[in-house]
Design a protein around this motif. Structure first.
Motif, mmCIF file in Angstrom:
data_model
loop_
_atom_site.group_PDB
_atom_site.id
_atom_site.type_symbol
_atom_site.label_atom_id
_atom_site.label_comp_id
_atom_site.label_asym_id
_atom_site.label_seq_id
_atom_site.Cartn_x
_atom_site.Cartn_y
_atom_site.Cartn_z
ATOM 1 N N VAL B 111 -42.007 -7.733 31.410
ATOM 2 C CA VAL B 111 -41.771 -8.897 30.691
ATOM 3 C C VAL B 111 -42.963 -9.659 30.048
ATOM 4 C CG1 VAL B 111 -40.961 -11.515 30.911
ATOM 5 C CG2 VAL B 111 -39.795 -9.711 32.261
ATOM 6 N N GLU B 112 -44.204 -9.400 30.894
ATOM 7 C CA GLU B 112 -45.413 -9.997 30.427
ATOM 8 C C GLU B 112 -45.793 -9.165 29.245
ATOM 9 O OE1 GLU B 112 -48.458 -10.598 33.355
ATOM 10 O OE2 GLU B 112 -49.856 -9.813 32.215
ATOM 11 N N LYS B 113 -45.775 -7.946 29.335
ATOM 12 C CA LYS B 113 -45.930 -7.063 27.855
ATOM 13 C C LYS B 113 -45.133 -7.471 26.661
ATOM 14 C CE LYS B 113 -48.867 -3.466 29.349
ATOM 15 N NZ LYS B 113 -49.741 -4.554 30.418
ATOM 16 N N GLU B 114 -43.858 -7.561 27.117
ATOM 17 C CA GLU B 114 -42.799 -7.881 25.859
ATOM 18 C C GLU B 114 -43.419 -9.385 25.198
ATOM 19 O OE1 GLU B 114 -39.412 -7.135 27.897
ATOM 20 O OE2 GLU B 114 -39.132 -5.023 27.376
ATOM 21 N N PHE B 115 -43.727 -10.257 26.097
ATOM 22 C CA PHE B 115 -43.927 -11.517 25.879
ATOM 23 C C PHE B 115 -45.361 -11.507 25.017
ATOM 24 C CE2 PHE B 115 -47.247 -14.915 27.171
ATOM 25 C CZ PHE B 115 -46.521 -16.053 26.173
ATOM 26 N N LEU B 116 -46.365 -10.849 25.345
ATOM 27 C CA LEU B 116 -47.757 -10.634 24.645
ATOM 28 C C LEU B 116 -47.258 -10.172 23.148
ATOM 29 C CD1 LEU B 116 -50.034 -9.872 27.449
ATOM 30 C CD2 LEU B 116 -50.055 -12.076 26.266
ATOM 31 N N LEU B 119 -46.105 -12.392 20.690
ATOM 32 C CA LEU B 119 -47.016 -13.376 19.998
ATOM 33 C C LEU B 119 -47.582 -12.623 19.106
ATOM 34 C CD1 LEU B 119 -48.199 -15.288 23.341
ATOM 35 C CD2 LEU B 119 -46.591 -16.238 21.709
ATOM 36 N N GLY B 120 -47.581 -11.220 18.944
ATOM 37 C CA GLY B 120 -48.363 -10.581 17.953
ATOM 38 C C GLY B 120 -49.681 -10.072 18.418
ATOM 39 N N LEU B 121 -49.802 -9.964 19.749
ATOM 40 C CA LEU B 121 -51.115 -9.846 20.544
ATOM 41 C C LEU B 121 -50.968 -8.254 20.735
ATOM 42 C CD1 LEU B 121 -51.700 -12.536 22.865
ATOM 43 C CD2 LEU B 121 -52.347 -12.343 20.492
ATOM 44 N N SER B 122 -51.956 -7.623 20.701
ATOM 45 C CA SER B 122 -52.134 -6.173 21.203
ATOM 46 C C SER B 122 -51.944 -5.935 22.636
ATOM 47 C CB SER B 122 -53.544 -5.524 20.327
ATOM 48 O OG SER B 122 -53.579 -5.514 19.250
ATOM 49 N N VAL B 123 -51.272 -4.815 22.959
ATOM 50 C CA VAL B 123 -51.134 -4.471 24.473
ATOM 51 C C VAL B 123 -51.430 -2.984 24.656
ATOM 52 C CG1 VAL B 123 -49.975 -6.701 25.330
ATOM 53 C CG2 VAL B 123 -48.746 -4.448 24.423
ATOM 54 N N ILE B 244 -51.831 -17.977 23.917
ATOM 55 C CA ILE B 244 -50.785 -17.666 25.214
ATOM 56 C C ILE B 244 -50.372 -19.036 25.688
ATOM 57 C CG2 ILE B 244 -50.746 -16.327 27.246
ATOM 58 C CD1 ILE B 244 -52.586 -14.548 26.234
ATOM 59 N N LEU B 245 -51.470 -19.834 26.135
ATOM 60 C CA LEU B 245 -51.381 -20.904 26.902
ATOM 61 C C LEU B 245 -50.362 -21.774 26.084
ATOM 62 C CD1 LEU B 245 -53.697 -19.915 28.312
ATOM 63 C CD2 LEU B 245 -54.496 -22.196 28.800
ATOM 64 N N ASN B 246 -50.349 -22.223 24.794
ATOM 65 C CA ASN B 246 -49.442 -22.856 24.061
ATOM 66 C C ASN B 246 -48.101 -22.475 24.166
ATOM 67 O OD1 ASN B 246 -51.052 -25.005 23.035
ATOM 68 N ND2 ASN B 246 -51.810 -23.908 21.263
ATOM 69 N N ALA B 247 -47.979 -20.847 23.887
ATOM 70 C CA ALA B 247 -46.712 -20.509 23.967
ATOM 71 C C ALA B 247 -45.786 -20.731 25.125
ATOM 72 C CB ALA B 247 -46.696 -18.839 23.646
ATOM 73 N N LEU B 248 -46.649 -20.850 26.374
ATOM 74 C CA LEU B 248 -46.051 -21.206 27.583
ATOM 75 C C LEU B 248 -45.938 -22.595 28.010
ATOM 76 C CD1 LEU B 248 -47.920 -18.185 29.618
ATOM 77 C CD2 LEU B 248 -45.297 -18.224 29.028
ATOM 78 N N ASP B 249 -46.424 -23.562 26.997
ATOM 79 C CA ASP B 249 -46.399 -24.950 27.503
ATOM 80 C C ASP B 249 -46.973 -24.928 28.675
ATOM 81 O OD1 ASP B 249 -46.257 -27.391 26.981
ATOM 82 O OD2 ASP B 249 -44.296 -27.721 27.574
ATOM 83 N N TYR B 250 -48.357 -24.076 28.909
ATOM 84 C CA TYR B 250 -49.011 -24.153 30.175
ATOM 85 C C TYR B 250 -49.605 -25.407 30.508
ATOM 86 C CZ TYR B 250 -51.402 -21.294 33.398
ATOM 87 O OH TYR B 250 -51.960 -20.572 34.631
ATOM 88 N N VAL B 251 -49.572 -25.567 31.763
ATOM 89 C CA VAL B 251 -50.626 -26.678 32.329
ATOM 90 C C VAL B 251 -51.429 -25.862 33.382
ATOM 91 C CG1 VAL B 251 -50.702 -28.798 33.600
ATOM 92 C CG2 VAL B 251 -49.240 -28.428 31.558
#
Lengths: 360, 360
Positions: B111-116, B119-123, B244-251
């Motif tokens: 799930v993490e790899k697919e999420f990244l 977002l257009g990030l390289s994994v 990454i933090l924005n996409a997750l609405d991270y706190v």
């Protein structure tokens, strides 16, 4: 425990007193892998929040003191006014560091002044004031303005009365409520500085850079590092502190308050513990005064006290807490709160260390 | 508690997990005047030494979880593998920060790899491996060497098996013990860096300077700050973490591990918590990653992450503790021990931060 062997990680450091100094000592002990055990009559005290164990008992409960001493590996303290009977009960079981001699000297302003004079250090003019007749003679010798202080149990300006002219004597004496007192002459000083000095079990001494203190209403307001001192004054301050620690065969951190005068440094008072004017070290040094104290009492080598930044420490007293939102929002400010439930006028609630790049 | 209003001093921060990260989070919370309450099945755990309260119960004890949630004002955690049932029991009562979405994503490597990627990030090249047939197809596509990892519950190199050639496939799959897995291709990287990033309740993001990590046997050995990066790479790393933090609405604080390759930055993995590679901040910054995390989950403004020194952080693993006397004696070294009773091979016992004057 032999004096020379360091306490292994996992050992328990007993701390007499559960205020903010005990709290920050507990945190420092945790960094070195030690557990802490607080002895404090109060319940929800600042140190108990971060200590492993809390003996909630009175200082005249010798049975509780004995159990506390059994539960720990070494005993230290965050305040100097520990009753002698409590110390007797404790040091029969475990070592107390700093030792009894430092407490004996610093618990009594008269003994302390005589001790410092005996080392050849300058102190304010002083006189023993057991009664009214002695006060009259003391004023005649020292002059006014002067300040009458209880010999024991004073802190943050408490137990003190100013004598601006001889006519104030009777009122000042009444303020002592019958307690033995000393009269101190005013020292005409340019500034007040303090040295936070440490001495290890093997006798090595390390000092932090002197800080410059500003008081308001008898309570420390700010400490600024570096203090405005000449190189000679800085060296004098550090050597003088080292002399005091050596004379007491001291183990731990001591706060040495000094007046800077045109004639040289005058020792105001010494405190055989970590000191409010050393809080700047938390954000200005790799090893702060709290860890330095724990290192000393645990028999570990001391850090060298070197400083990587200039710092202004400001105490947060009473309503200063209203400014907390602004302080927290300042990215250059290290905020330290004590976890005290209630804000009261004159109560130290926390402090803030503001860092600036090192200038000297 | 509304998302916007900061927790007042005296509030209780609940922490799931009682290891060294929880320990250092508790200390940071105490600095800000908060109390902490640990939830940890183990008894004499590192965090319990410096926390106010300790719920010693299992993560499937929903009644204890509910009482814990009632006793605190906000809930955070020191590890990401918290059972979903526990999270359900908790977030019905009090807010969990960082939120459920960050846990859902980071608990499962697939799930993490697919999420990244989304977002257009390289994994690293990856493939879902539900069974042996899928593994064969994955190796055909990704090639060898590659590494088979359980989708869930891996840390410090555990739950991983290398596949150097196709013939290793069956053994590697057996190592997974039937757990769902993913195959990851090797990334030919120049260095590994990590960004310790934070996001507050109002959406502001602050990053510490990237650190350069060296692993041994799957365990972090050292982090060096500053990392060897071009200005462009440094900016890329920080912007990518912010995305990454924005996409997750991270706190809270997140550790973002990156591979530096000639073709750009590749995200290795994310950890929704304070991170071992951020321990250098304790001696390099006014506000460290632990306090930054507490600030975020308490709704306080973030510090700016600025750094006043260069630092090399070294983990103390197992027998490294034999070197403790030398480490303690180094005046430029900040030593941090975790209070673990027993030294074991591969066990993180502490770390040391060595400071040098800032070079860049």
């Amino acid at each position: 425990m032999s004096d020379a062997s360091p306490l292994p990680p996992g050992s328990v450091i007993g701390i007499l007193g559960g205020g903010q100094l005990g709290r920050m000592l507990s945190v420092a002990a945790s960094r070195l892998g030690y557990k802490t055990c607080i002895f404090e009559p109060g319940g929800d005290c600042p140190a108990s929040h971060v200590a492993n164990f809390h003996f909630k008992a009175s200082y005249d409960d010798t049975e509780a003191l004995a159990r506390f001493a059994e539960a720990v590996d070494v005993i230290t303290y965050e305040f100097e006014n520990i009753p002698t009977s409590a110390l007797d009960a404790l040091d029969a079981v475990k070592p107390i560091r700093p030792g009894r001699e430092a407490l004996r000297v610093s618990q009594d302003r008269l003994v302390e002044k005589e001790f410092l004079e005996g080392l050849g250090l300058s102190v304010a003019p002083f006189a023993d004031v057991p009664d009214g007749a002695a006060l009259e003679a003391a004023i005649a010798r020292i002059g006014t303005p002067a300040i009458l202080k209880t010999r024991r149990f004073g802190y943050d300006g408490k137990g003190q009365a100013r004598i601006m002219e001889p006519g104030d004597a009777a009122g000042a004496l009444a303020d002592m409520q019958g307690a033995p007192a000393i009269l101190e002459g005013f020292v005409d000083f340019e500034r007040e500085v303090s040295v936070i000095a440490a001495r290890g079990v093997s006798g090595e001494v390390a000092c932090f850079d002197p800080g410059e203190n500003v008081h308001e209403g008898g309570i420390l307001r700010t400490t600024t590092v570096p203090a405005t001192l000449s190189t000679a004054q800085r060296t004098d301050a550090v050597l003088l502190a080292g002399r005091i620690l050596n004379a007491l065969d001291y183990v731990g951190v001591m706060g040495v308050e000094l007046f800077v005068t045109p004639a040289g440094l005058v020792v105001n008072e010494i405190a055989p513990r970590v000191h409010n004017s050393g809080h700047w070290t938390q954000n200005g040094c790799v090893t702060d005064q709290f860890e330095q104290h724990i290192r000393a009492v645990a028999g570990l080598p001391l850090a060298d006290g070197s400083r990587h930044a200039d710092v202004v420490m400001e105490n947060l007293i009473g309503d200063d807490m209203d400014r907390l939102p602004d302080l927290i929002a300042d990215p250059k400010a290290g905020v330290h709160l004590y976890g005290k439930a209630e804000v009261k006028a004159g109560r130290k609630m926390g402090h803030v260390n503001r860092l600036v790049p090192r200038t000297s």
